[in-house]
Design an enzyme around this catalytic site. Structure first.
Site, PDB file in Angstrom:
ATOM      1  N   HIS A 120     -50.628   5.196-110.069  1.00 49.45           N
ATOM      2  CA  HIS A 120     -50.796   6.002-108.853  1.00 49.45           C
ATOM      3  C   HIS A 120     -50.648   5.056-107.660  1.00 49.45           C
ATOM      4  O   HIS A 120     -51.007   3.880-107.754  1.00 49.45           O
ATOM      5  CB  HIS A 120     -52.206   6.610-108.886  1.00 49.45           C
ATOM      6  CG  HIS A 120     -52.496   7.578-107.787  1.00 49.45           C
ATOM      7  ND1 HIS A 120     -52.793   7.192-106.503  1.00 49.45           N
ATOM      8  CD2 HIS A 120     -52.546   8.936-107.779  1.00 49.45           C
ATOM      9  CE1 HIS A 120     -53.027   8.268-105.750  1.00 49.45           C
ATOM     10  NE2 HIS A 120     -52.879   9.342-106.509  1.00 49.45           N
ATOM     11  N   ASP A 162     -58.355   1.447-112.990  1.00 48.41           N
ATOM     12  CA  ASP A 162     -58.337   2.611-112.112  1.00 48.41           C
ATOM     13  C   ASP A 162     -58.871   3.775-112.945  1.00 48.41           C
ATOM     14  O   ASP A 162     -58.162   4.325-113.789  1.00 48.41           O
ATOM     15  CB  ASP A 162     -56.912   2.870-111.622  1.00 48.41           C
ATOM     16  CG  ASP A 162     -56.790   4.203-110.881  1.00 48.41           C
ATOM     17  OD1 ASP A 162     -57.770   4.975-110.868  1.00 48.41           O
ATOM     18  OD2 ASP A 162     -55.707   4.470-110.335  1.00 48.41           O
ATOM     19  N   GLN A 197     -58.876   9.029-113.244  1.00 47.33           N
ATOM     20  CA  GLN A 197     -58.641  10.110-114.212  1.00 47.33           C
ATOM     21  C   GLN A 197     -59.347   9.862-115.549  1.00 47.33           C
ATOM     22  O   GLN A 197     -59.388  10.749-116.391  1.00 47.33           O
ATOM     23  CB  GLN A 197     -57.129  10.287-114.477  1.00 47.33           C
ATOM     24  CG  GLN A 197     -56.320  10.646-113.258  1.00 47.33           C
ATOM     25  CD  GLN A 197     -56.731  11.977-112.626  1.00 47.33           C
ATOM     26  OE1 GLN A 197     -57.401  12.819-113.237  1.00 47.33           O
ATOM     27  NE2 GLN A 197     -56.352  12.166-111.370  1.00 47.33           N
ATOM     28  N   LYS A 236     -63.287  13.785-107.950  1.00 47.74           N
ATOM     29  CA  LYS A 236     -62.638  14.103-109.235  1.00 47.74           C
ATOM     30  C   LYS A 236     -63.689  14.168-110.342  1.00 47.74           C
ATOM     31  O   LYS A 236     -63.380  14.471-111.482  1.00 47.74           O
ATOM     32  CB  LYS A 236     -61.599  13.036-109.586  1.00 47.74           C
ATOM     33  CG  LYS A 236     -60.426  12.975-108.608  1.00 47.74           C
ATOM     34  CD  LYS A 236     -59.419  11.967-109.073  1.00 47.74           C
ATOM     35  CE  LYS A 236     -58.429  11.567-107.989  1.00 47.74           C
ATOM     36  NZ  LYS A 236     -57.518  12.620-107.581  1.00 47.74           N
ATOM     37  N   CYS A 250     -48.033  11.287-106.117  1.00 52.49           N
ATOM     38  CA  CYS A 250     -48.348   9.929-105.623  1.00 52.49           C
ATOM     39  C   CYS A 250     -48.091   8.878-106.699  1.00 52.49           C
ATOM     40  O   CYS A 250     -48.862   7.895-106.817  1.00 52.49           O
ATOM     41  CB  CYS A 250     -49.783   9.835-105.127  1.00 52.49           C
ATOM     42  SG  CYS A 250     -50.108  10.907-103.724  1.00 52.49           S
TER      43      CYS A 250
END
Ligand SMILES: Cc1ncc(COP(=O)(O)O)c(C=O)c1O
Length: 464
Positions: free
Chosen positions: A132, A210, A213, A236, A378
């Site tokens: 991303h 990261d 997600q 999120k 993105c």
């Protein structure tokens, strides 16, 4: 056109939705035919709805809210204790080691930009081209100002080959940090994190994950994976109140440049010198997002209290249902980065060659009450790699998603391909919209200035 959705069992798929209800799970939206339908939110990967428990917690603590850290008043002390306790909960949720530090940020983008600013001078950063933009641009753009350099390594055809490439690159030159996605926001796929971390550590390279997600979909353990840093977002993670987190090794965070200069980050200021606090205060100048941190901590506690494996099982069942349904529709192509990756989290991207993704997404919304995402998510380099530079459609699921929403998407797409849309669509200000949209705009303060139809609600098209 028939699908195989019927063959998949509904049993238990919706159990998690009942265990952890979300705010707005029954909200209806208007359709072009004049009816109302429960919103099928298949855009959790962008922002997930709040858990009801999170909203209740915010309501509970708002009467206790006051300034933190520097107030002598009773409620200031209560709020300070709640904020610091939220920090501990967030750290515990990602299974932080005792000497790790948890910094409350705005979101994953903020967390990764902060980390980019504390890499020791001269340190090299390695990143793959599947990331991303939030895990790509901070490393490339902060490189000039902070004296470090960044290598973007193209992935290989398979996970196995990508691991070999990574190993070779890590051995070829010394990197301070490898930063890698815990789960792709495009396909839900990931590299085997523990193997990646072992490869990096063998060369003395730290690893940042990261977790935007990964954390909301599977949870994460710093201690078990031995990752050095994890970044994730509250919005999120079912806590859309503006907080995120960066959790990990203390030394760089204690020594690096303060992320923001200002009150709260300092011990002593004179005209000719400033003595900064260690982390986390060092990077949290200004008044912090107390309510956001408490909301995120509540979401963390609620997710952690789910029966082990329940969330993963829920998402795997829904994603499997989606894959089965979409695969049975002729002309739909599901994107995969690698043929040999582990089961993805509840995020799935597909294309319908010959059909504009923006048009399909507008149709799904206007004629079926389904919210998906279209564009390049993105992640422009990855979309180019997937031969989808013209964009794609992403459906993503989470705790509040039911099998009905998934089935509705599959049915609506079949109908689109067999019968076409019932309305005309056109591009307005860069985004697809219904020609003469008659859907009433929801009546809510803040939209009073708009015309009374949904057509008025289309904002400017931003980075896709
Ligand atoms: C994998 C991944 N990383 C980072 C981000 C950035 O998250 P945020 O917008 O909350 O900063 C996203 C957002 O979609 C994402 O999916």
């Amino acid at each position: 056109m028939t699908t195989t959705v019927e063959r998949l069992s509904c049993a238990d798929v919706d159990a998690v939705s009942a265990l952890l209800p979300v705010v707005g799970g029954n909200t209806t939206v208007p359709l072009l035919d004049g009816t109302q339908r429960t919103y099928a939110n298949l855009d959790y990967a962008a922002s997930a709805p709040a858990l009801e428990a999170v909203a209740a917690r915010v309501t509970e603590v708002l009467p206790l809210y006051a300034s933190v850290h520097r107030g002598a008043g009773y409620l200031s002390q209560v709020s300070t204790a709640l904020y610091e306790s939220a920090r501990q909960t967030i750290a515990r949720f990602v299974d932080a080691r005792p000497d790790d530090v948890a910094i409350i940020t705005r979101n994953t983008t903020d967390s990764l930009n902060l980390l980019a600013g504390v890499i020791p001078p001269g340190g090299r950063v390695l990143v793959l081209d599947v990331e991303h933009h939030a895990n790509l641009l901070p490393w490339v753009h902060s490189a000039d100002g902070h004296g470090h350099s960044t290598t973007i390594l193209p992935i290989a055809r398979t996970v196995a080959e990508t691991l070999v490439k990574l190993r070779d690159e890590l051995a070829r030159q010394r990197y301070a940090l490898l930063t890698v996605t815990g789960a792709s926001n495009v396909t839900g796929e990931s590299l085997p994190l523990e193997e990646v971390i072992a490869l990096a550590h063998a060369e003395g390279t730290r690893v940042a994950v990261d977790g935007a997600q990964l954390v909301p979909h599977r949870g994460f353990s710093l201690a078990a994976t031995d990752a050095d840093y994890i970044a994730f977002s509250g919005h999120k993670t079912y806590a859309p109140f503006g907080a995120g987190a960066l959790v990990g090794r203390r030394d760089w965070l204690d020594a690096g440049s303060p992320y923001l200069a200002g009150g709260g980050a300092v011990r002593d200021v004179r005209a000719d010198r400033t003595v900064w606090q260690p982390a986390p205060a060092r990077h949290e100048a200004g008044s912090p997002n107390v309510i956001g941190a408490i909301a995120l901590a509540e979401a963390c506690d609620r997710l952690a209290a789910l029966p082990p494996g329940a969330l993963a099982a829920h998402e795997e069942a829904l994603r499997g249902r989606l894959v089965a349904g979409l695969s049975a529709i002729e002309g739909v192509e599901i994107a995969r980065i690698w043929p040999d990756s582990a089961p993805p989290v509840g995020v799935l991207t597909f294309t319908v060659p010959g059909h504009n993704p923006g048009l399909v997404a507008a149709y799904l919304s206007a004629e079926h009450g389904i919210g998906v995402r279209d564009g390049r998510f993105c992640a422009h380099p990855l979309l180019a790699h997937l031969n989808a530079s013209d964009g794609a459609i992403r459906a993503s699921v989470g705790v509040g998603t039911t099998s009905e929403a998934v089935d509705r998407l599959v049915g609506a797409l079949s109908q689109y391909l067999s019968d076409g849309p019932t309305s005309g669509y056109e591009i307005v200000d860069g985004c697809w919209a219904v020609v003469e949209d008659t859907r009433p705009l929801v009546v809510v303060h803040g939209l009073d200035h708009l015309a009374a139809t949904a057509a008025a609600a289309c904002g400017p098209a931003l980075d896709d």
